[in-house]
Design a protein around this motif. Sequence first.
Motif, mmCIF file in Angstrom:
data_model
loop_
_atom_site.group_PDB
_atom_site.id
_atom_site.type_symbol
_atom_site.label_atom_id
_atom_site.label_comp_id
_atom_site.label_asym_id
_atom_site.label_seq_id
_atom_site.Cartn_x
_atom_site.Cartn_y
_atom_site.Cartn_z
ATOM 1 N N THR A 207 -11.812 -41.745 -100.958
ATOM 2 C CA THR A 207 -10.358 -41.625 -100.874
ATOM 3 C C THR A 207 -9.748 -42.049 -102.199
ATOM 4 N N VAL A 211 -6.774 -49.196 -99.830
ATOM 5 C CA VAL A 211 -6.530 -49.963 -98.603
ATOM 6 C C VAL A 211 -5.284 -50.811 -98.825
ATOM 7 N N LEU A 252 2.775 -47.051 -97.206
ATOM 8 C CA LEU A 252 1.859 -46.227 -96.402
ATOM 9 C C LEU A 252 1.852 -44.782 -96.882
ATOM 10 N N ASP A 255 -2.963 -40.518 -96.651
ATOM 11 C CA ASP A 255 -4.396 -40.692 -96.876
ATOM 12 C C ASP A 255 -4.809 -42.155 -97.018
ATOM 13 N N THR A 256 -3.917 -43.096 -96.673
ATOM 14 C CA THR A 256 -4.310 -44.512 -96.672
ATOM 15 C C THR A 256 -5.484 -44.697 -95.722
ATOM 16 N N PRO A 257 -6.619 -45.239 -96.178
ATOM 17 C CA PRO A 257 -7.789 -45.331 -95.291
ATOM 18 C C PRO A 257 -7.697 -46.432 -94.247
ATOM 19 N N LEU A 258 -7.070 -47.560 -94.608
ATOM 20 C CA LEU A 258 -7.070 -48.708 -93.707
ATOM 21 C C LEU A 258 -5.907 -49.623 -94.075
ATOM 22 N N VAL A 259 -5.327 -50.241 -93.068
ATOM 23 C CA VAL A 259 -4.275 -51.249 -93.255
ATOM 24 C C VAL A 259 -4.712 -52.508 -92.508
ATOM 25 N N ALA A 284 1.229 -43.867 -89.248
ATOM 26 C CA ALA A 284 -0.042 -43.819 -89.982
ATOM 27 C C ALA A 284 -0.720 -42.462 -89.800
ATOM 28 N N ASN A 287 -6.280 -40.369 -89.932
ATOM 29 C CA ASN A 287 -7.515 -41.019 -90.378
ATOM 30 C C ASN A 287 -7.275 -42.422 -90.941
ATOM 31 N N THR A 288 -6.085 -42.960 -90.704
ATOM 32 C CA THR A 288 -5.768 -44.312 -91.166
ATOM 33 C C THR A 288 -6.048 -45.309 -90.044
ATOM 34 N N ASN A 313 -5.930 -45.316 -83.225
ATOM 35 C CA ASN A 313 -6.165 -45.657 -84.631
ATOM 36 C C ASN A 313 -6.056 -47.151 -84.903
#
Length: 517
Positions: A207, A211, A252, A255-259, A284, A287-288, A313
């Motif tokens: 990505t 993150v 945000l 395509d943000t992968p994770l928060v 989100a 895929n976040t 998610n």
Amino acid sequence: MAPASAPIPDPPSAAPFGTPSPTRLDFGPDHHLAEIYQRASNPDDPTELRNLYLGRIEDALGARSTRPALAGAWRAARTRRTVTSEEILASQATIRFVKEMFNHYFRDDLYGSFRRPGQLILSSGAVDEETWGLPAALKECISYALERDWYGYSDSRGREPAREAVAAYESAKLQGAGYDLRNVALTMGGTFALNSVADFALTGRSTTAPVLCAIPNYPPLVESLARRADVRLVPTPSVAGRTSLAPLLAQLRPDTPLVLLQTAANPTGALVDEDELTELIRRAGRNTLIVLDECHEWLGPRQQWSAARAADNVVRISSLSKNWSAPGLKIGWLLAARSFIDAYYEYASSSYGGPPSFFYTVIEVLARLERWRMEGRDVGLAELAEFESGYGMSLDGLGAAYRGYVADRDTRETDLLALRDAVTGRLRMLDTEVAHARYSINLAVRLRSYEDSYLAFRDLLDQHDVSVFPGLLTFCLSGGVVRITTARPWSELSPALSRMQRFLADRRRVGSLAGEG
């Protein structure tokens, strides 16, 4: 199961102290921190950042300095560049620098060079387990499992009755949403769970977006993410006991992968704004992954959380470390979509096998008894039927264990709330601001006369043998914010707070004399 232990004596009344006034705390980097990056020959080297930072502390200590070489290196360093707040927050070196300072604090300073008898430790971040430990009913579960030799191999997600009990307990905490055992995986504590989720969700993922990690936060958790992906720190301000997620929403991306965020912040005890959390989850990308660290979300008003927390998610992480005073047991759980837990099974099986089966009984009993307590139940045949007949429980025995458990938990809560209120009142001293903690056992205190939280720690420890936790070590990147843990016996808290009062009064007096000169 045995009844709960005898009640603990009441802590001192907090009535005279009232309610703290609203305080806003912001955590982004200030000019004082930026100076470290400006002087570093390589601002991407976290070890150099740490040494420069410590050198400035040693230089400020003057005759009390114990590391003159570091102080000399700081004095010799010169400004090489300008650095913006955005550059500091986006730098991967910042995360490792804070973790290096975290390690240095515990390993080299507090429990290293500066450890001596008579110190009063207000920086532990944990409940005093010798005073407010596990309820007797849960201790009996551990003895029972040992007697039955229940420590063999198991499902990598944990034993099904324990997972079902956790699912029912966590469902009762949400509005109009529910889990079953397929949404639950038992884990080896909160830090381990986050590290596992990061490894499972981020390793091998490509990505261009970083993150997002809300700060304040716990350095080992942030470091776990940074080992696997670029991380952007996002300061989330605390206002009158609430954490605003507006800055996270602004950062945000689809395509943000994770928060990652804490639902009750360490060190402030501020609760996340639930409406903003719901908006974050809904906005989100598909895929976040939204990871909620809920470990500090206790010792506050009971309420049901938004059903959005059960969205597909979202991953929720809990442990027994704080709420049940058992950090050394290293047990907890995570909740997520069935598809996530199904895939996580293979990860757990290949990475660590599974959680410790020895503790499945204590998790099952804890989850059932705590849910009944939340719901205000009495024990009857329906409650007895929730347990397998092989346990050999009787209605009378279960009822006695439950009543003892409730008495233990209620007394513990009453004690810890009163202590938190009492400490809040005592900390409203000259030149301090105390954040209104709605949850948790920690208080964030701004010392107005300090630009640097680590220097405040060193001065207070050197001069009065009281340890506080520097805000820097929870990614409070500006000002003299320190954390104080209130879940200690009053016989420790009261003299420590008196020493702090003398310390601050002396500092103000010295400052006044300097101003007159």
